[in-house]
Design a protein around this motif. Sequence first.
Motif, mmCIF file in Angstrom:
data_model
loop_
_atom_site.group_PDB
_atom_site.id
_atom_site.type_symbol
_atom_site.label_atom_id
_atom_site.label_comp_id
_atom_site.label_asym_id
_atom_site.label_seq_id
_atom_site.Cartn_x
_atom_site.Cartn_y
_atom_site.Cartn_z
ATOM 1 N N CYS A 148 27.544 47.266 30.309
ATOM 2 C CA CYS A 148 27.893 46.927 31.686
ATOM 3 C C CYS A 148 28.206 45.449 31.770
ATOM 4 O O CYS A 148 27.729 44.655 30.986
ATOM 5 C CB CYS A 148 26.731 47.228 32.625
ATOM 6 N N ASN A 187 35.628 38.417 28.174
ATOM 7 C CA ASN A 187 35.167 39.767 28.474
ATOM 8 C C ASN A 187 36.081 40.376 29.538
ATOM 9 O O ASN A 187 36.069 39.941 30.683
ATOM 10 C CB ASN A 187 33.728 39.740 28.972
ATOM 11 N N CYS A 221 35.806 42.946 31.231
ATOM 12 C CA CYS A 221 35.060 43.551 32.343
ATOM 13 C C CYS A 221 34.504 42.491 33.291
ATOM 14 O O CYS A 221 33.757 42.810 34.216
ATOM 15 C CB CYS A 221 33.924 44.423 31.819
ATOM 16 N N LYS A 239 34.982 42.279 41.248
ATOM 17 C CA LYS A 239 35.133 43.674 41.683
ATOM 18 C C LYS A 239 36.238 43.841 42.711
ATOM 19 O O LYS A 239 36.776 44.934 42.879
ATOM 20 C CB LYS A 239 33.805 44.229 42.193
ATOM 21 N N PRO A 252 33.113 49.871 35.552
ATOM 22 C CA PRO A 252 33.923 49.882 34.332
ATOM 23 C C PRO A 252 33.113 50.265 33.108
ATOM 24 O O PRO A 252 31.904 50.106 33.057
ATOM 25 C CB PRO A 252 34.417 48.438 34.222
ATOM 26 N N ARG A 253 33.824 50.787 32.141
ATOM 27 C CA ARG A 253 33.227 51.146 30.857
ATOM 28 C C ARG A 253 33.777 50.199 29.804
ATOM 29 O O ARG A 253 34.988 50.012 29.689
ATOM 30 C CB ARG A 253 33.597 52.579 30.512
ATOM 31 N N THR A 254 32.904 49.603 29.023
ATOM 32 C CA THR A 254 33.302 48.703 27.947
ATOM 33 C C THR A 254 33.466 49.493 26.658
ATOM 34 O O THR A 254 32.614 50.301 26.311
ATOM 35 C CB THR A 254 32.236 47.605 27.729
ATOM 36 N N CYS A 272 38.148 47.209 28.784
ATOM 37 C CA CYS A 272 37.398 47.536 29.984
ATOM 38 C C CYS A 272 38.173 48.635 30.685
ATOM 39 O O CYS A 272 39.340 48.445 31.038
ATOM 40 C CB CYS A 272 37.264 46.311 30.877
ATOM 41 N N TYR A 299 38.689 51.243 33.789
ATOM 42 C CA TYR A 299 38.417 51.569 35.189
ATOM 43 C C TYR A 299 39.115 52.893 35.497
ATOM 44 O O TYR A 299 40.121 53.228 34.885
ATOM 45 C CB TYR A 299 39.010 50.507 36.120
ATOM 46 N N THR A 323 43.188 50.260 32.011
ATOM 47 C CA THR A 323 42.415 49.678 30.922
ATOM 48 C C THR A 323 42.896 48.255 30.682
ATOM 49 O O THR A 323 44.092 48.025 30.499
ATOM 50 C CB THR A 323 42.586 50.505 29.631
#
Length: 182
Positions: free
Chosen positions: A6, A48, A50, A54, A66-68, A77, A79, A94
């Motif tokens: 995260c 990074n 991510c 927001k 988001p997923r890393t 990252c 979404y 992405t």
Amino acid sequence: MTVVGCASDTDSGSSSATAASPSSSVVITGPEGTATMQNPAPYLSLWNPCSLPKSVPEAVGLEDDPRTVQLNPWQFCEYHTLPDHADDPSYGITVGVTTQAFDQVKKNSAYSNVRPTTVGQEHPAFIADRQGVGSGAGMGIGWGTSFGTVTVDTAPLGGSGPFDMEALLRKFVGLAYPYVPR
């Protein structure tokens, strides 16, 4: 191997854009956008993707969850939308960062129909069709930085409602660009 994690929210609510910095171990391989060789720094030391505020994903209807994904020499990252109805368009965006030079990324086989464009204040970039998986093909925009390359890709994830993929991609890139280190 995939590592999932995260990122914390960096949106302070102010309207001023400040670019994040990659860690101090990143090697600058050229002035902004002109990195001509792969960066020898560890890819995990780069900016990074991510860390975007927001407000950026929310402005284009993406969840702020988001997923890393880390896949040497890339960090991604991911979404995605969470549509209200089954017919609503569903898509993902992405954001990727790599130590690879801009010209190397333009030649990536995942992209086809690569053509020039600009981002930010006339910064050279490319826009391309993206090879599809799942629900279909997408589009991507990439640009060089002093430490490698940043890409933003979008793709449909389902739903039957139409959406303008290029307009969505360009809006997201326009909002994200000020936060990406040069």
